[in-house]
Scaffold this active site. Structure first.
Site, PDB file in Angstrom:
ATOM      1  N   THR A   1      -7.362   0.604   4.587  1.00  0.00           N
ATOM      2  CA  THR A   1      -7.464   0.955   6.007  1.00  0.00           C
ATOM      3  C   THR A   1      -6.678  -0.035   6.876  1.00  0.00           C
ATOM      4  OG1 THR A   1      -9.497  -0.365   6.156  1.00  0.00           O
ATOM      5  CG2 THR A   1      -9.756   2.008   5.812  1.00  0.00           C
TER       6      THR A   1
ATOM      7  N   LYS B   1      -4.094  -8.376   7.119  1.00  0.00           N
ATOM      8  CA  LYS B   1      -2.978  -9.340   7.136  1.00  0.00           C
ATOM      9  C   LYS B   1      -3.255 -10.485   8.103  1.00  0.00           C
ATOM     10  CE  LYS B   1       0.753  -6.185   5.773  1.00  0.00           C
ATOM     11  NZ  LYS B   1       0.122  -4.849   5.883  1.00  0.00           N
TER      12      LYS B   1
ATOM     13  N   ALA C   1      -3.296 -14.073   9.722  1.00  0.00           N
ATOM     14  CA  ALA C   1      -2.130 -14.973   9.778  1.00  0.00           C
ATOM     15  C   ALA C   1      -2.333 -16.128  10.749  1.00  0.00           C
ATOM     16  CB  ALA C   1      -0.887 -14.176  10.165  1.00  0.00           C
TER      17      ALA C   1
ATOM     18  N   THR D   1      -9.778 -19.769  13.235  1.00  0.00           N
ATOM     19  CA  THR D   1      -9.593 -18.492  13.941  1.00  0.00           C
ATOM     20  C   THR D   1      -9.809 -17.301  13.011  1.00  0.00           C
ATOM     21  OG1 THR D   1      -8.054 -19.547  15.453  1.00  0.00           O
ATOM     22  CG2 THR D   1      -7.955 -17.153  15.343  1.00  0.00           C
TER      23      THR D   1
ATOM     24  N   GLY E   1       0.982   5.709   1.158  1.00  0.00           N
ATOM     25  CA  GLY E   1       0.517   6.273   2.423  1.00  0.00           C
ATOM     26  C   GLY E   1       1.153   7.611   2.692  1.00  0.00           C
TER      27      GLY E   1
HETATM   28  O1  6AU Z   1       3.381   4.387   1.991  1.00  0.00           O
HETATM   29  P1  6AU Z   1       3.551   4.014   3.462  1.00  0.00           P
HETATM   30  O2  6AU Z   1       4.892   3.419   3.718  1.00  0.00           O
HETATM   31  O3  6AU Z   1       3.201   5.122   4.390  1.00  0.00           O
HETATM   32  O4  6AU Z   1       2.438   2.895   3.771  1.00  0.00           O
HETATM   33  C1  6AU Z   1       2.486   1.619   3.219  1.00  0.00           C
HETATM   34  C2  6AU Z   1       1.273   0.812   3.626  1.00  0.00           C
HETATM   35  C3  6AU Z   1       1.162   0.509   5.109  1.00  0.00           C
HETATM   36  C4  6AU Z   1       1.625  -0.925   5.242  1.00  0.00           C
HETATM   37  O5  6AU Z   1       0.941  -1.619   6.273  1.00  0.00           O
HETATM   38  C5  6AU Z   1       1.280  -1.515   3.892  1.00  0.00           C
HETATM   39  O6  6AU Z   1       1.287  -0.447   2.955  1.00  0.00           O
HETATM   40  N1  6AU Z   1       2.208  -2.572   3.413  1.00  0.00           N
HETATM   41  C6  6AU Z   1       1.733  -3.837   2.980  1.00  0.00           C
HETATM   42  C7  6AU Z   1       0.352  -4.131   2.656  1.00  0.00           C
HETATM   43  C8  6AU Z   1      -0.484  -3.197   1.948  1.00  0.00           C
HETATM   44  O7  6AU Z   1      -0.098  -5.229   2.820  1.00  0.00           O
HETATM   45  C9  6AU Z   1       2.630  -4.850   2.711  1.00  0.00           C
HETATM   46  C10 6AU Z   1       4.012  -4.572   2.658  1.00  0.00           C
HETATM   47  O8  6AU Z   1       4.805  -5.427   2.315  1.00  0.00           O
HETATM   48  N2  6AU Z   1       4.422  -3.307   2.966  1.00  0.00           N
HETATM   49  C11 6AU Z   1       3.564  -2.310   3.321  1.00  0.00           C
HETATM   50  O9  6AU Z   1       4.029  -1.177   3.552  1.00  0.00           O
HETATM   51  O10 6AU Z   1      -0.209   0.628   5.456  1.00  0.00           O
END
Ligand code: 6AU
Length: 262
Positions: free
Chosen positions: A61, A93, A95, A100, A231
Site C-alpha cells: 500500500t 519509504k 527517510a 522523527t 502494480g
Molecule cells: O508496477 P508499478 O510501476 O505500477 O508500481 C511499482 C510500485 C510503486 C512504487 O512506489 C514501488 O513499486 N517502487 C519501490 C518500492 C516498492 O519501494 C521502489 C522502487 O525502486 N521502485 C518502485 O516502483 O508503488
C-alpha cells in the site's frame, strides 16, 4: 546459497517472526507476487485487494494517497489479509532521522506500525533511521526492508550506497529482513535476506516517467530476487486484475521453481 533454497527452508533461518511467517505463507500459497495497490479511493483499494487476494503473498500500500482514508479502511484490509492469507506492506519509504521516523511510524493519522507487517526505509540519513524504526517495530514483531537500489532510471541508490546499506542490514537482522533491490547480492555466512523487486511488467517496459519494467523470470530466475512487486501491470489500463494477478503469480512461481531446481 539462499537463492537455491526453498522459501520454506529459508523460513527456518529467520528469527524475525514476520519474516518466518511470510516465507511459510509464500510456500503454502505458492505465491511470490506482491500487488502494488496505488489507488486513491478507499473502495477501489478494498475491491482490488479482494480481487487479487487469492493470488498474492503481500499487498503493498501507499496509504497516504488514499483521499478518504479512515480506520475502517485499515480494518477492512486486515480482514481481507486474514480471509485470503496475505500480509501487508506499507511502502512508506521513511527517510528522516531516528526520532522523527519513530513518530511517523507509530503515530499520526496512519499509525502504520499498528497494522503493517512490513515497511521500508531509505538509508540516506544513516543507521539511526533503522534504530528509530526498530524501537517501534520490534516489540510489535514487525519487519523492515531497506531500499538498497531502486527501479527508476537515474537512481542514486547504487554502488557504495548499496554496499553500505547491506552492511547496516547485517547489523540489525532481527528487524531488517530484506531489501528493495534489483538483484540478489553475494550472501555472506548467516545471510538470508528477502529480496523484493518492483519494476515488474510483462506487457510494457517503461511508463515514460522513469519506471523500468522487467519480466518476472528475469527478476526471479536470472537476478535471484524473491518477490515480484507489480502494480499497473495488474490493474492498469482497464485490465482484469484477478486474471492478471493469476498470470503474474504463475510466472513468478514458475521462475522460482526453476531457480531452486537448477
Ligand atoms: O508496477 P508499478 O510501476 O505500477 O508500481 C511499482 C510500485 C510503486 C512504487 O512506489 C514501488 O513499486 N517502487 C519501490 C518500492 C516498492 O519501494 C521502489 C522502487 O525502486 N521502485 C518502485 O516502483 O508503488
Amino acid at each position: 546459497m539462499s537463492a537455491s533454497l526453498s522459501y520454506l527452508e529459508r523460513s527456518k533461518l529467520h528469527s524475525n517472526p514476520t519474516a518466518k511467517a511470510f516465507l511459510e505463507l509464500m510456500e503454502r500459497k505458492k505465491s511470490n507476487l506482491s500487488v502494488a495497490a496505488d489507488l486513491n479511493k478507499k473502495a477501489a483499494l478494498i475491491e482490488l485487494a479482494d480481487k487479487v487476494g487469492p493470488y498474492i503473498c503481500l499487498l503493498k500500500t501507499h496509504i497516504d494517497v488514499v483521499e478518504d482514508f479512515d480506520q475502517d479502511l485499515v480494518d477492512q484490509l486486515t480482514a481481507l489479509a486474514k480471509k485470503h492469507d496475505f500480509m501487508i506492506f506499507e511502502d512508506r519509504k521513511f527517510a528522516d532521522i531516528g526520532n522523527t521516523v519513530k513518530l511517523q511510524y507509530g503515530s499520526g493519522i496512519y499509525k502504520i506500525a499498528s497494522w503493517s507487517d512490513i515497511t521500508n526505509a531509505h538509508m540516506v540519513p544513516g543507521e539511526g533511521i533503522v534504530q528509530g524504526l526498530r524501537e517501534v517495530g520490534l516489540p510489535l514483531n514487525r519487519a523492515m526492508l531497506l531500499l538498497a537500489e531502486m527501479s527508476s532510471a537515474g537512481t542514486l541508490a547504487k554502488g557504495d550506497y548499496t554496499v553500505k546499506t547491506v552492511e547496516v542490514a547485517r547489523k540489525y537482522k532481527d528487524f531488517v529482513v530484506g531489501f528493495i533491490a534489483m538483484e540478489r547480492y553475494a550472501d555472506k555466512e548467516g545471510d538470508d535476506f528477502i529480496y523484493m523487486t518492483p519494476g515488474v511488467g510483462m506487457d510494457q517496459t517503461s511508463d515514460g516517467m522513469g519506471q523500468q519494467w522487467k519480466h518476472p523470470r528475469e527478476v526471479v530466475f536470472d537476478r535471484g530476487c524473491d518477490v515480484i512487486i507489480v502494480g499497473r501491470g495488474i490493474y492498469g489500463g482497464g485490465r482484469d486484475a484477478a486474471k492478471e494477478a493469476k498470470r503474474y503469480q504463475e510466472a513468478g512461481w514458475n521462475a522460482y521453481v526453476e531457480r531452486i531446481s537448477k
